[in-house]
Design an enzyme around this catalytic site. Structure first.
Site, PDB file in Angstrom:
ATOM      1  N   GLY A 100       0.844  -1.193   0.000  1.00 38.26           N
ATOM      2  CA  GLY A 100       0.000   0.000   0.000  1.00 38.26           C
ATOM      3  C   GLY A 100       0.873   1.233   0.000  1.00 38.26           C
ATOM      4  O   GLY A 100       1.917   1.258  -0.649  1.00 38.26           O
ATOM      5  N   HIS A 101       0.468   2.240   0.794  1.00 35.65           N
ATOM      6  CA  HIS A 101       1.200   3.508   0.854  1.00 35.65           C
ATOM      7  C   HIS A 101       1.264   4.007   2.285  1.00 35.65           C
ATOM      8  O   HIS A 101       0.460   3.613   3.123  1.00 35.65           O
ATOM      9  CB  HIS A 101       0.523   4.547  -0.041  1.00 35.65           C
ATOM     10  CG  HIS A 101       0.587   4.202  -1.488  1.00 35.65           C
ATOM     11  ND1 HIS A 101      -0.346   3.395  -2.097  1.00 35.65           N
ATOM     12  CD2 HIS A 101       1.492   4.531  -2.448  1.00 35.65           C
ATOM     13  CE1 HIS A 101      -0.017   3.246  -3.375  1.00 35.65           C
ATOM     14  NE2 HIS A 101       1.093   3.925  -3.615  1.00 35.65           N
ATOM     15  N   TYR A 115       0.038   3.996   7.724  1.00 34.00           N
ATOM     16  CA  TYR A 115       0.325   2.974   6.726  1.00 34.00           C
ATOM     17  C   TYR A 115      -1.023   2.462   6.236  1.00 34.00           C
ATOM     18  O   TYR A 115      -1.736   1.777   6.968  1.00 34.00           O
ATOM     19  CB  TYR A 115       1.162   1.841   7.321  1.00 34.00           C
ATOM     20  CG  TYR A 115       2.603   2.216   7.529  1.00 34.00           C
ATOM     21  CD1 TYR A 115       3.567   1.849   6.599  1.00 34.00           C
ATOM     22  CD2 TYR A 115       3.006   2.941   8.642  1.00 34.00           C
ATOM     23  CE1 TYR A 115       4.900   2.199   6.776  1.00 34.00           C
ATOM     24  CE2 TYR A 115       4.335   3.298   8.829  1.00 34.00           C
ATOM     25  CZ  TYR A 115       5.272   2.919   7.891  1.00 34.00           C
ATOM     26  OH  TYR A 115       6.590   3.267   8.065  1.00 34.00           O
ATOM     27  N   CYS A 116      -1.386   2.818   5.031  1.00 34.62           N
ATOM     28  CA  CYS A 116      -2.657   2.453   4.416  1.00 34.62           C
ATOM     29  C   CYS A 116      -2.387   1.207   3.567  1.00 34.62           C
ATOM     30  O   CYS A 116      -1.752   1.292   2.512  1.00 34.62           O
ATOM     31  CB  CYS A 116      -3.140   3.626   3.572  1.00 34.62           C
ATOM     32  SG  CYS A 116      -4.721   3.381   2.801  1.00 34.62           S
ATOM     33  N   ILE A 117      -2.842   0.057   4.044  1.00 35.75           N
ATOM     34  CA  ILE A 117      -2.406  -1.228   3.501  1.00 35.75           C
ATOM     35  C   ILE A 117      -3.589  -2.011   2.935  1.00 35.75           C
ATOM     36  O   ILE A 117      -4.649  -2.083   3.553  1.00 35.75           O
ATOM     37  CB  ILE A 117      -1.711  -2.055   4.608  1.00 35.75           C
ATOM     38  CG1 ILE A 117      -0.569  -1.259   5.257  1.00 35.75           C
ATOM     39  CG2 ILE A 117      -1.220  -3.391   4.069  1.00 35.75           C
ATOM     40  CD1 ILE A 117       0.563  -0.868   4.335  1.00 35.75           C
TER      41      ILE A 117
END
Length: 145
Positions: A100-101, A115-117
């Site tokens: 992710g980002h 942390y967008c996973i």
């Protein structure tokens, strides 16, 4: 060595597209978006440990959000300028799976990162199953809880 077809068969089409081709699952559709059980999250491809439920929070973004990986060395960050945006892509260290980002709008008291996973990049190991699944060394993360 596992072939691409074997990997796709083992982890499924969506997980394959996310981890191998940096696809993104639709928001609010992932298995772990609104999921807060005690345990660890591992890379669905390699089984490497990535995140803990202790660092998971509800960001409202539609994807699982963590304030940090269990250890910084477990992930790598890469500049991502796709879709006309400037972002930081997060990959697993061993397998190089797209996860992710990471963004700088997370909880300030937890370091300020989000942390967008993608759920499709992860496998959850419940606390009660960690020893059986080979992750006993990480049980001490939960000693204070």
């Amino acid at each position: 060595m596992e072939t691409s077809d074997e990997l796709k068969q083992r982890i499924g089409d969506l997980s394959y597209e996310v981890t191998q081709h940096a696809a993104t699952e639709s928001p609010f559709t992932g298995e772990y978006d609104d999921f807060f059980e005690k345990g660890i999250y591992i890379d669905i491809v390699s089984g490497e440990v990535l995140f803990s439920s202790l660092d998971k929070f509800n960001s409202g973004c539609g994807w699982p959000a963590f304030s940090k990986p269990i250890e910084n060395r477990m992930v790598t960050n890469h500049d991502d300028s796709s879709y006309g945006m400037r972002r930081v892509e997060v990959k697993s260290r061993e397998a190089g799976s797209h996860l992710g980002h990471v963004f700088s709008d997370g909880p300030k008291e937890a370091g300020g990162l989000r942390y967008c996973i993608n759920s499709a990049a992860l496998k959850f190991i419940p606390y009660e199953q960690m020893e059986k699944e080979g992750y006993a060394q990480w049980l001490t993360l939960f000693d204070e809880t």
